[in-house]
Scaffold this active site. Structure first.
Site, PDB file in Angstrom:
ATOM      1  CG  ASP A  77      25.987 -21.218 -23.051  1.00 15.11           C
ATOM      2  OD1 ASP A  77      25.763 -21.487 -24.248  1.00 15.11           O
ATOM      3  OD2 ASP A  77      26.540 -22.004 -22.261  1.00 15.11           O
TER       4      ASP A  77
ATOM      5  CG  ASN B 118      21.013 -32.460 -25.498  1.00 14.85           C
ATOM      6  OD1 ASN B 118      19.798 -32.523 -25.351  1.00 14.85           O
ATOM      7  ND2 ASN B 118      21.593 -31.512 -26.195  1.00 14.85           N
TER       8      ASN B 118
ATOM      9  CG  ASP C 155      14.916 -31.115 -28.757  1.00  8.73           C
ATOM     10  OD1 ASP C 155      16.038 -30.562 -28.831  1.00  8.73           O
ATOM     11  OD2 ASP C 155      14.528 -31.970 -29.570  1.00  8.73           O
TER      12      ASP C 155
ATOM     13  CD  GLU D  83      24.635 -24.872 -25.433  1.00 13.08           C
ATOM     14  OE1 GLU D  83      25.783 -24.804 -24.984  1.00 13.08           O
ATOM     15  OE2 GLU D  83      24.383 -25.416 -26.528  1.00 13.08           O
TER      16      GLU D  83
END
Length: 134
Positions: A5, A13, A22, A48
């Site tokens: 993770d 973000n 992204d 993620e």
């Protein structure tokens, strides 16, 4: 099985926008792919999160792969325009046991990932504490 993770990904973000997120996610996948062995199977698990199936690894070999991934993500420069975004990854590891279902293996790796995240992030935790280095 490795459950990975990206640490503080939501912050990337929220701070830099979804295009930056992204890019970090895509490059993280490339870093993971370049740090596994030929028989290993990296895949996006969701959001993620990345899973890596290590079909021919014992626990110690899995720990070596996980640590290599962790170090590679931590030293990678994620560049968005002129901005460099640091990244780290938390990894939970689990080994298949005789009689296991896929769900049981996943649950152990998930629990180890939970401990990695809540133990300070940027670390590898093995679900079996008897594994040296875990």
């Amino acid at each position: 099985l490795l459950r990975c993770d990206l640490d503080h990904f939501k912050l990337v973000n929220d701070t830099h926008g979804h295009q930056a997120g992204d890019l970090v996610l895509k490059e993280s996948g490339q870093v993971v792919r370049s740090n596994v062995r030929p028989d290993d199977i990296p895949c996006r698990y969701g959001g993620e999160e990345i899973a890596v199936i290590l079909p021919s690894a014992d626990a110690k070999q899995g720990l070596v792969v996980a640590e290599r991934i962790r170090q590679a993500i931590g030293s990678h420069a994620f560049r968005v325009g002129e901005l460099t975004i640091p990244g780290t990854i938390s990894i939970g590891c689990g080994s298949f046991r005789k009689g296991d279902s896929p769900e049981a293996l996943l649950a152990r790796a998930d629990e180890a990932l939970y401990h990695a995240k809540h133990g300070g992030r940027n670390r590898v935790i093995w679900s079996d504490p008897t594994v040296e280095g875990a």
